[in-house]
Write a protein that holds these residues in place. Structure first.
Motif, PDB file in Angstrom:
ATOM      1  N   HIS A  13       0.811  -1.220   0.000  1.00 35.48           N
ATOM      2  CA  HIS A  13       0.000   0.000   0.000  1.00 35.48           C
ATOM      3  C   HIS A  13       0.845   1.270   0.000  1.00 35.48           C
ATOM      4  N   GLY A  14       2.153   1.135  -0.207  1.00 36.12           N
ATOM      5  CA  GLY A  14       3.004   2.302  -0.382  1.00 36.12           C
ATOM      6  C   GLY A  14       3.387   3.012   0.896  1.00 36.12           C
ATOM      7  N   LEU A  15       3.235   2.355   2.046  1.00 35.79           N
ATOM      8  CA  LEU A  15       3.643   2.942   3.308  1.00 35.79           C
ATOM      9  C   LEU A  15       5.029   2.422   3.701  1.00 35.79           C
ATOM     10  N   THR A  16       5.632   3.072   4.679  1.00 37.56           N
ATOM     11  CA  THR A  16       6.970   2.700   5.136  1.00 37.56           C
ATOM     12  C   THR A  16       6.881   1.749   6.321  1.00 37.56           C
ATOM     13  N   PRO A  17       7.418   0.522   6.205  1.00 37.02           N
ATOM     14  CA  PRO A  17       7.464  -0.366   7.368  1.00 37.02           C
ATOM     15  C   PRO A  17       8.663  -0.014   8.261  1.00 37.02           C
ATOM     16  N   LEU A  18       8.407   0.123   9.548  1.00 37.95           N
ATOM     17  CA  LEU A  18       9.465   0.279  10.537  1.00 37.95           C
ATOM     18  C   LEU A  18       9.519  -1.030  11.317  1.00 37.95           C
ATOM     19  N   VAL A  19      10.447  -1.883  10.950  1.00 40.22           N
ATOM     20  CA  VAL A  19      10.484  -3.252  11.466  1.00 40.22           C
ATOM     21  C   VAL A  19      11.396  -3.321  12.686  1.00 40.22           C
ATOM     22  N   CYS A  20      10.816  -3.719  13.819  1.00 42.94           N
ATOM     23  CA  CYS A  20      11.571  -3.810  15.068  1.00 42.94           C
ATOM     24  C   CYS A  20      12.175  -5.206  15.221  1.00 42.94           C
ATOM     25  N   VAL A  21      13.462  -5.248  15.520  1.00 47.09           N
ATOM     26  CA  VAL A  21      14.163  -6.502  15.748  1.00 47.09           C
ATOM     27  C   VAL A  21      15.047  -6.330  16.975  1.00 47.09           C
ATOM     28  N   GLY A  22      15.369  -7.439  17.631  1.00 44.32           N
ATOM     29  CA  GLY A  22      16.233  -7.338  18.800  1.00 44.32           C
ATOM     30  C   GLY A  22      16.251  -8.627  19.598  1.00 44.32           C
ATOM     31  N   GLU A  23      17.353  -8.856  20.282  1.00 46.54           N
ATOM     32  CA  GLU A  23      17.557 -10.104  21.003  1.00 46.54           C
ATOM     33  C   GLU A  23      17.206  -9.964  22.484  1.00 46.54           C
ATOM     34  N   PRO A  24      16.727 -11.053  23.119  1.00 48.08           N
ATOM     35  CA  PRO A  24      16.550 -11.072  24.569  1.00 48.08           C
ATOM     36  C   PRO A  24      17.901 -11.169  25.272  1.00 48.08           C
ATOM     37  N   VAL A  25      17.893 -10.922  26.563  1.00 49.03           N
ATOM     38  CA  VAL A  25      19.143 -10.897  27.320  1.00 49.03           C
ATOM     39  C   VAL A  25      19.855 -12.255  27.292  1.00 49.03           C
ATOM     40  N   GLN A  26      19.071 -13.342  27.229  1.00 57.38           N
ATOM     41  CA  GLN A  26      19.680 -14.674  27.216  1.00 57.38           C
ATOM     42  C   GLN A  26      20.536 -14.880  25.964  1.00 57.38           C
ATOM     43  N   VAL A  27      20.058 -14.348  24.837  1.00 61.50           N
ATOM     44  CA  VAL A  27      20.827 -14.471  23.589  1.00 61.50           C
ATOM     45  C   VAL A  27      22.055 -13.565  23.633  1.00 61.50           C
ATOM     46  N   ARG A  28      21.881 -12.369  24.160  1.00 56.53           N
ATOM     47  CA  ARG A  28      23.023 -11.462  24.288  1.00 56.53           C
ATOM     48  C   ARG A  28      24.147 -12.122  25.086  1.00 56.53           C
ATOM     49  N   ALA A  29      23.765 -12.856  26.123  1.00 61.15           N
ATOM     50  CA  ALA A  29      24.765 -13.496  26.989  1.00 61.15           C
ATOM     51  C   ALA A  29      25.567 -14.576  26.260  1.00 61.15           C
ATOM     52  N   THR A  30      24.993 -15.136  25.203  1.00 55.66           N
ATOM     53  CA  THR A  30      25.700 -16.184  24.452  1.00 55.66           C
ATOM     54  C   THR A  30      26.681 -15.615  23.435  1.00 55.66           C
TER      55      THR A  30
END
Length: 258
Positions: free
Chosen positions: A121-138
């Protein structure tokens, strides 16, 4: 190189509150806007049209929606479609925020469906991504986020219109931990290396405030900020826009108009 500076109000503000905020923004817009900066605000659905009407059609400030369904219409009680939020005045759609993933069962696959609908529909998607703390720790944060992003953008018809917001789950909300620039750059550099000029840019969000905004804006791979509580007042948001404008001018000076 434009810096995107935006805020989502989440489930805050009545229509009257939203109108007052928008009035304050409109009164503070400098002649010619904010050089090198693209501002956007994402009100709750009830206030999208209010904010759009107060700002006016020629405003440099983009108005977005916090969510939209992948179907154009149908038996989806309580949902809003992309055509509906566009009709209310939104030209940008926030998709896949960690709160929606955690509390409302959104998955990488449903995020992908919403991305495709938004682009259709011609709009801009703002896609949120990010890891939980457990993944950060690995030590595998970048790998995790790249996998999220790949699914979200699978078969995207116009990826150049997409914005990515890297928001580590452990940095979001009142209990979020403020990240170091190195922690941010570990993921934003990977996203920029993978997607580069194929998308509109990578934003960072999570515990952003006036004290760290300048450093975060200069982190490798970062093309903007997606801000929460620090921008929930017009004064707070305007302060961050001034910081971003200063950074943009330092990095890419715009000659003075005669």
């Amino acid at each position: 190189m434009v810096r995107w500076i935006g805020t989502s109000w989440k489930m805050t503000k009545t229509r009257a509150d939203a109108a007052a905020y928008a009035e304050a923004l409109r009164a503070a817009i400098p002649p010619g806007g904010w050089p090198g900066v693209q501002p956007f605000v994402i009100p709750p659905a009830t206030a999208i049209s209010v904010v759009r009407d107060v700002l006016g059609p020629s405003s440099p400030i983009i108005v977005g929606a916090q969510n939209a369904h992948w179907a154009d219409a149908g038996a989806w009680t309580g949902e809003l479609s992309v055509p509906q939020v566009a009709d209310a005045g939104a030209t940008l759609v926030e998709i896949g925020h960690s709160e929606r993933r955690q509390h409302f069962g959104e998955t990488d696959d449903t995020v992908n469906q919403k991305v495709q609908a938004t682009l259709r529909h011609g709009l801009t998607p703002l896609v949120c991504v990010g890891e939980p703390v457990q993944v950060r720790a690995t030590g595998r944060a970048a790998e995790y986020v790249l996998r999220q992003t790949a699914t979200a953008l699978n078969q995207a018809t116009a990826p150049s219109a997409v914005l990515l917001a890297y928001e580590p789950v452990w940095a979001i909300g009142e209990q979020g931990r403020e990240p170091t620039v190195a922690e941010v750059a570990e993921v934003t550099e990977a996203l920029a290396a993978e997607y580069g000029d194929r998308i509109s840019g990578v934003l960072y969000g999570g515990s952003v405030n006036p004290a760290n905004a300048r450093q975060l804006l200069q982190a490798p791979g970062v093309r903007g900020l997606f801000i929460g509580r620090s921008a929930w007042t017009a004064d707070g948001y305007l302060r961050l826009l001034r910081i971003a404008t200063d950074v943009a001018q330092q990095l890419h000076p715009v000659p003075a108009q005669r």
